[in-house]
Structure formats: C-alpha cells, structure tokens
Write a protein that holds these residues in place. Structure first.
Motif, short mmCIF file in Angstrom:
data_model
loop_
_atom_site.label_atom_id
_atom_site.label_comp_id
_atom_site.label_asym_id
_atom_site.label_seq_id
_atom_site.Cartn_x
_atom_site.Cartn_y
_atom_site.Cartn_z
N PRO A 1 0.82 -1.22 0.00
CA PRO A 1 0.00 0.00 0.00
C PRO A 1 0.86 1.27 0.00
O PRO A 1 0.99 1.97 1.01
CB PRO A 1 -0.83 -0.13 1.27
CG PRO A 1 -0.04 -1.02 2.17
CD PRO A 1 0.72 -1.96 1.28
N LEU A 2 1.44 1.57 -1.14
CA LEU A 2 2.36 2.70 -1.25
C LEU A 2 1.70 4.03 -0.90
O LEU A 2 2.39 4.97 -0.50
CB LEU A 2 2.93 2.78 -2.67
CG LEU A 2 3.85 1.63 -3.12
CD1 LEU A 2 4.24 1.82 -4.58
CD2 LEU A 2 5.08 1.54 -2.23
N GLU A 3 0.39 4.10 -1.06
CA GLU A 3 -0.31 5.36 -0.78
C GLU A 3 -0.22 5.76 0.69
O GLU A 3 -0.49 6.91 1.05
CB GLU A 3 -1.77 5.27 -1.21
CG GLU A 3 -2.63 4.29 -0.43
CD GLU A 3 -2.58 2.85 -0.94
OE1 GLU A 3 -3.48 2.07 -0.56
OE2 GLU A 3 -1.64 2.52 -1.70
N HIS A 4 0.17 4.83 1.55
CA HIS A 4 0.27 5.12 2.99
C HIS A 4 1.72 5.28 3.46
O HIS A 4 1.97 5.42 4.66
CB HIS A 4 -0.41 4.01 3.80
CG HIS A 4 -1.87 3.90 3.54
ND1 HIS A 4 -2.78 4.86 3.93
CD2 HIS A 4 -2.60 2.93 2.89
CE1 HIS A 4 -4.00 4.50 3.57
NE2 HIS A 4 -3.92 3.34 2.93
N VAL A 5 2.67 5.25 2.54
CA VAL A 5 4.08 5.32 2.92
C VAL A 5 4.48 6.77 3.17
O VAL A 5 4.31 7.63 2.30
CB VAL A 5 4.98 4.71 1.81
CG1 VAL A 5 6.45 4.91 2.16
CG2 VAL A 5 4.67 3.22 1.65
N LYS B 1 17.66 0.13 -7.85
CA LYS B 1 16.69 -0.02 -8.94
C LYS B 1 15.26 -0.13 -8.40
O LYS B 1 14.34 0.47 -8.95
CB LYS B 1 17.05 -1.24 -9.79
CG LYS B 1 18.33 -1.06 -10.60
CD LYS B 1 18.71 -2.34 -11.34
CE LYS B 1 20.02 -2.15 -12.11
NZ LYS B 1 20.46 -3.40 -12.78
N LEU B 2 15.09 -0.91 -7.34
CA LEU B 2 13.77 -1.01 -6.73
C LEU B 2 13.32 0.35 -6.18
O LEU B 2 12.15 0.73 -6.31
CB LEU B 2 13.79 -2.05 -5.60
CG LEU B 2 13.95 -3.51 -6.01
CD1 LEU B 2 14.10 -4.38 -4.76
CD2 LEU B 2 12.76 -3.99 -6.85
N GLY C 1 9.13 6.40 -8.61
CA GLY C 1 8.37 6.65 -9.83
C GLY C 1 6.88 6.41 -9.64
O GLY C 1 6.04 7.10 -10.24
N ARG C 2 6.52 5.46 -8.80
CA ARG C 2 5.11 5.14 -8.57
C ARG C 2 4.48 6.00 -7.48
O ARG C 2 3.32 6.40 -7.59
CB ARG C 2 4.97 3.66 -8.17
CG ARG C 2 5.30 2.66 -9.27
CD ARG C 2 5.24 1.24 -8.72
NE ARG C 2 5.56 0.26 -9.73
CZ ARG C 2 5.71 -1.05 -9.48
NH1 ARG C 2 5.57 -1.50 -8.24
NH2 ARG C 2 6.02 -1.89 -10.46
N HIS D 1 12.92 12.51 -10.29
CA HIS D 1 11.49 12.22 -10.40
C HIS D 1 10.64 13.46 -10.15
O HIS D 1 9.58 13.62 -10.74
CB HIS D 1 11.11 11.10 -9.44
CG HIS D 1 11.48 9.73 -9.95
ND1 HIS D 1 10.74 9.07 -10.90
CD2 HIS D 1 12.54 8.92 -9.65
CE1 HIS D 1 11.30 7.90 -11.16
NE2 HIS D 1 12.40 7.79 -10.42
N ALA D 2 11.11 14.35 -9.27
CA ALA D 2 10.40 15.60 -9.06
C ALA D 2 10.37 16.42 -10.34
O ALA D 2 9.35 17.01 -10.70
CB ALA D 2 11.04 16.40 -7.93
#
Length: 302
Positions: A208-212, A246-247, A253-254, A288-289
C-alpha cells in the motif's frame, strides 16, 4: 480508533518531503557541524537517547536547531503478545515531546518475552490473533504520542507454517484498523524476497504505497545457508546495492518523492561516504520531481 493526527505543529520550517537524510552517528558530528545543509534530515534511534541528559542530548539538540530530526524506535516490541512496557513507552513519548520529530516510526516485529530483551527484530505469524494485538499496541502508542506512527516492514529469514494473511495484506489491515502510516524499507523487501524466494517487484506492486510516509535504504551482507543458497543479512554495514537502488527508483516513480533515509549502523564509514549515499538518493528524488513537474506543465499546456 480515530486516525491520529500527523503531529506537524511547527515542522513547516523543517520540511522533509522530497528530501534525503542519513543516520546520525556521533563519529560524524564534527563534519556535520562544519557546514550547514549537509543532508535533508537526520534520523536517530530512540533508545540511544532515553537517558535524561549528557553529551548525546547536547549533540542532538544542536543538530535539531539546524535540521529536521526523525525518531526511529527499535525496542517497542509492537508485535509481542504481552502488553507494551509502560516505562519504555513513557520515555519514547518524552523524546517525541522534547524533539518534535518530523516523523516517528517503529518496526513490525517483536523483541521481548517476559523480562527478556533480545537484540534482534523477530518475525511474526500473520494471524488474526497477531493482528489484534499489533493494532492494540499501535493504538496505544499513537494515543500516547498524540500523532501518527509509521510502521516498518520487516526483513525476514523464515516464514511461519500457518498464517491468515500474506505480509502485504497483513500490513494493509493494520493501516485500515489503526490509521498508522508506513515506513517502506526497500532493502528489507530485497532481503526477504531473496531469502524467501518471492518477487520483490510483485511485493511492491501489492504494497500500500499510498500510505508510505518514509523510505529506508541500507546495505546488507550476503552469505550462504546450510544448502548453499544465498542468504542475505540486513546488516546496515555497507553501501546500498544496485538492485535496491533499482527497486527504489521504481518506488519513487510510482509513489512520488517520499523522504528517504540511508541507514548505516555498522562499520561506520567516514562522513563523505555516507553523505554520498544520501546524495545519490537525493538525485533520484530530484529526477522524479523534475519529471513530475514536466508532466504537469505539459498537461496544463494541452
């Protein structure tokens, strides 16, 4: 429990979004104090500052005047079935009040049994019973500190024979029930994936990347198990490896430019080496910014 507030009472003067930072080590203090704006922030282990005063607090107070400070707990034993140590939680709360850290975090692990304290962060069975006491403990910590806690995914060397959830599903349930945030340790993902034989990319796709709210990067050590298969140890005593970089690039990016810490806790190098690792993370964040800004500009122009 209602979601805890983020505790950002006066942190706007010390933003950490889009910044990289480093573990604060006392061997680096002279180099850090020699020049301002060395990195975006510093993170400390809470247990190193639970005494009342002395040189550690004097140094941290000086760092706190010029940098955001992040507080990372390692001994709360969130995953233990027994009640939290009230004295330890009180000391933890005092540190939060004293230094007003930009981010407060702990581990999804256990490290105590009765009156025994272990030196390792030990894995949990992902069962409904474990979920219940983990959530109770997180609720207790968040109520004590009056703000949101970030929970770090573990590095693992074994799995339990019986579980009701996979790790990402278990973590998602914790977030849903407690309102806590997450600290994604990318090195832990790589270590666990190698040791357990699963895909790190698949794990991250389900996380759940949205909570990181924070990311950790670190080095690990490779050895072999009894069958001669690779066994990675989350040792924090070397540079971040290429596969983890790389990860990390994929995650940023996501998920966007999440504040990122480079941990280095053993075989501490000279400051320029650790700073170079933090600078490498900053370069990924900046790239990425800039890409995101270009996408917004192009979309607005269409």
């Amino acid at each position: 429990m209602p979601h805890a507030n983020n505790g950002n009472s006066r942190f706007s003067a010390f933003p950490v979004s889009g910044r990289s930072g480093a573990s604060l080590k006392h061997t680096h203090l002279n180099a850090i104090f020699s020049e301002r704006d060395q990195v975006g922030f510093f993170e400390v282990h809470a247990e190193n500052y639970m005494g009342a005063g002395g040189p550690p607090h004097a140094a941290l107070s000086r760092v706190r005047r010029d940098y955001p400070v992040l507080l990372h707990g390692v001994c709360m034993s969130i995953g233990a079935p027994q009640p939290l140590d009230e004295a330890h939680l009180a000391r933890f709360r005092s540190l939060v009040e004293r230094y007003e850290p930009a981010i407060v975090s702990e581990h999804l692990a256990w490290s105590t049994h009765d009156d025994v304290f272990y030196n390792d962060l030990l894995p949990l069975p992902y069962t409904n019973e474990t979920l219940r006491h983990v959530c109770e403990h997180i609720d207790q910590v968040q109520a004590a500190i009056g703000r949101r806690l970030l929970l770090e995914n573990p590095s693992t060397y074994l799995v339990f024979a019986e579980s009701d959830y996979d790790e990402t599903g278990f973590i998602r349930e914790i977030v849903d029930r407690t309102g806590c945030g997450l600290l994604l340790d990318v090195n832990n993902v790589f270590v666990s994936a190698t040791n357990q034989g699963f895909s790190a990319l698949d794990y991250l796709a389900d996380f759940p990347l949205e909570h990181v709210g924070e990311i950790h990067l670190a080095g690990h050590r490779q050895q072999s198990d009894d069958e001669g298969e690779p066994l990675l140890i989350d040792s924090h005593d070397g540079p971040v490896c290429d596969a983890v970089w790389k990860l990390y690039d994929i995650v940023i990016g996501r998920a966007g430019t999440i504040p990122t810490l480079v941990e280095w806790d053993g075989d501490i190098p000279d400051w320029p080496i650790l700073k170079a690792e933090a600078d490498a993370a900053q370069a990924v964040l900046d790239r990425h910014a800039a890409t995101g800004a270009r996408k917004i500009h192009h979309a607005a122009a269409e």
